[in-house]
Design a protein around this motif. Structure first.
Motif, short mmCIF file in Angstrom:
data_model
loop_
_atom_site.label_atom_id
_atom_site.label_comp_id
_atom_site.label_asym_id
_atom_site.label_seq_id
_atom_site.Cartn_x
_atom_site.Cartn_y
_atom_site.Cartn_z
N PRO A 280 0.82 -1.22 0.00
CA PRO A 280 0.00 0.00 0.00
C PRO A 280 0.85 1.27 0.00
O PRO A 280 1.65 1.50 0.90
N PHE A 281 0.66 2.08 -1.04
CA PHE A 281 1.29 3.40 -1.11
C PHE A 281 0.18 4.45 -1.06
O PHE A 281 -0.69 4.49 -1.94
N PHE A 282 0.19 5.29 -0.04
CA PHE A 282 -0.82 6.34 0.05
C PHE A 282 -0.64 7.34 -1.09
O PHE A 282 0.49 7.63 -1.51
N ALA A 283 -1.74 7.89 -1.56
CA ALA A 283 -1.69 8.83 -2.69
C ALA A 283 -0.86 10.07 -2.36
O ALA A 283 -0.33 10.72 -3.26
N GLY A 284 -0.72 10.39 -1.07
CA GLY A 284 0.00 11.59 -0.68
C GLY A 284 1.51 11.45 -0.66
O GLY A 284 2.21 12.40 -0.28
N ILE A 285 2.06 10.32 -1.06
CA ILE A 285 3.51 10.15 -1.04
C ILE A 285 4.19 11.16 -1.96
O ILE A 285 3.65 11.55 -2.99
N THR A 286 5.38 11.57 -1.57
CA THR A 286 6.15 12.51 -2.39
C THR A 286 7.32 11.83 -3.10
O THR A 286 7.99 12.45 -3.92
N SER A 287 7.57 10.56 -2.77
CA SER A 287 8.65 9.82 -3.41
C SER A 287 8.38 8.33 -3.28
O SER A 287 7.52 7.91 -2.49
N THR A 288 9.10 7.54 -4.05
CA THR A 288 9.03 6.08 -3.94
C THR A 288 10.43 5.55 -3.63
O THR A 288 11.43 6.21 -3.90
#
Length: 473
Positions: free
Chosen positions: A353-361
């Motif tokens: 799960p990656f939240f939509a608010g992430i700023t990087s991966t």
């Protein structure tokens, strides 16, 4: 010369009243080649003048708005044949997945041929997702592009926000239709035209190209005396549908509506169904990871050799990545959206799960080329699957144990992070969501690397050159 990706995906869409928590969900397996890595990136919001998109695949080009929203995406490892960004969630809380490859019949394509330099799968997310604020806007923008420039392929495209999901189909060079998934409904799609009866008196539930009805009437394309069935007018009904496409729809509807009796290759299976129970994100993931379990057609089951090879499964070796884009009923778009991403074969990978608010991966998700490399997230998950394939009966339970542990850890992480994030905003919110998402990804990579090390060690004892000496000699 354009690149043929041989895309053969499977999709699912779920309305908010059909889900256990009020989420709208869209998901798809991106199927192309057995070794064709994907990356996972975050594009920041940008403002610049005189933007233009030019395809490296077929030369399609068009001007772009000056302002582009932030969005997540899963591009190819190489841009040589185009971007193929495929799926993502933007800063306004809109999700898009493109595309589900479909097929139009010869009569339709004779009347409105595909446009060689028209928009195709590789460009659709890139020229649409950064420039829309709702799912409905997504259909309108992409529809306008197709009507004006034409399309080089027939495809299905998925859109969602926290209020509704839409499924859009291109039926020929310039004609298209889209249907809103009912709030209490779901749909599964497998490489064929899916939308059936179009109600032109219900613009809140359907959208279509301006010339659609005139085009069909002028070219005498409707085989039915009454109504407007898009699938029957534009689609196919052939042996490929019977063995390659329809069985996947049958299995999805069997999973969610087990009491319904349907022929496995019936062409009249409904596009929209109502599930017997409310659906969770795990149900969407289970469908996209499925391979006819508990039927004679499971390729790794106990059926006959003929049955196990009879129908194409949902999850298969050529899956590059699988995703479920979950849009939850929260006001903050950063928190509402979760980009669940399984690199490689869904049945052997795990949805992180990656939240939509992430700023990087994580860096590992931005690495990987066509040949194996240990530092690539795609190849980490793929490597474990290859080892399990070689010794399925010995190793599959160990794989399942790791998957179950991670699934439970991720569910707890989402619940706890959501609780902590509900009252946050701005940089505090995005910092938390990025940290927790990337920690989940790091955990998945560690567990799969540990699994791979264990499987390699155990596989050393399974060589066909092994010899057990008789101690009586």
């Amino acid at each position: 010369m354009s690149f043929e990706p041989f895309s053969a995906c499977t999709s699912i869409l779920i309305g908010k009243a059909a889900s256990v928590d009020g989420s709208v969900m869209i998901g798809r397996n991106e199927d192309s080649r057995a070794a064709w890595p994907k990356h996972f990136v975050v594009h920041p919001e940008t403002v610049s003048a005189n933007n233009q998109f030019v395809s490296k695949n077929n030369g399609f080009k068009m001007p772009l708005p000056n302002q582009a929203d932030k969005y997540t995406a899963t591009p190819e490892w190489t841009e040589k044949y185009g971007l193929f960004e495929e799926d993502g969630i933007n800063g306004h809380g809109v999700a898009m997945s493109a595309t589900e490859s479909t097929y139009a019949n010869d009569r339709v394509l004779a009347a409105d041929p595909l446009i060689e330099a028209g928009i195709g799968e590789e460009a659709m997310v890139t020229v649409t997702l950064p420039y829309i604020k709702t799912a409905r806007e997504g259909v309108k923008r992409l529809g306008a592009i197709i009507s004006y420039y034409g399309t080089s392929e027939t495809n299905g495209i998925l859109f969602a926000d926290k209020n509704e999901a839409w499924y859009m189909e291109t039926g020929s060079g310039h004609q298209w239709v889209a249907q809103r998934i009912p709030d209490d409904g779901y749909a599964v799609v497998a490489n064929q035209m899916a939308i059936q009866d179009v109600d032109f008196d219900a613009p809140e539930q359907f959208m279509w190209s301006a010339e659609l009805r005139k085009f069909v009437a002028d070219n005498h394309l409707n085989p039915n005396r009454n109504g407007f069935n898009f699938r029957e007018i534009f689609g196919t009904n052939n042996q490929m549908d019977a063995y390659y496409n329809l069985p996947r729809v049958w299995y999805g509807q069997k999973m969610f509506d087990p009491s319904i009796e349907q022929a496995i290759n019936s062409h009249t299976m409904p596009f929209i169904q109502r599930a017997e129970k409310l659906l969770a994100v795990e149900d969407a993931q289970a469908f996209l990871s499925s391979h006819y379990q508990e039927t004679p057609y499971d390729p790794i089951g106990t059926g006959s050799d003929t049955d196990r090879k009879r129908f194409r499964p949902v999850s298969l070796a050529s899956t590059q990545e699988s995703h479920v884009l979950q849009m939850r009923p929260f006001e903050q778009p950063e928190l509402s959206g979760i980009h669940w991403l399984a690199m490689g074969v869904a049945a052997q990978s795990v949805y992180v799960p990656f939240f939509a608010g992430i700023t990087s991966t994580p860096e590992a998700y931005q690495l990987g080329q066509q040949n194996y490399s240990a530092d690539s997230a795609y190849w980490v998950f793929k490597h474990a699957g290859v080892l399990v394939d070689a010794h399925y009966h010995q190793f599959n339970e160990e794989l399942k144990t790791v998957q179950q542990e991670l699934n439970q850890r991720f569910a707890r992480s989402v619940t706890e992070t959501t609780r902590r994030a509900t009252h946050l905003s701005g940089i505090e919110l995005t910092t938390l969501l990025t940290k927790e998402s990337n920690q989940n990804a790091a955990l998945a990579l560690k567990k799969y690397r540990d699994l791979t090390a264990d499987l390699i060690t155990k596989a050393t004892a399974l060589s066909p050159l092994s010899y057990k000496q008789d101690l009586n000699l």
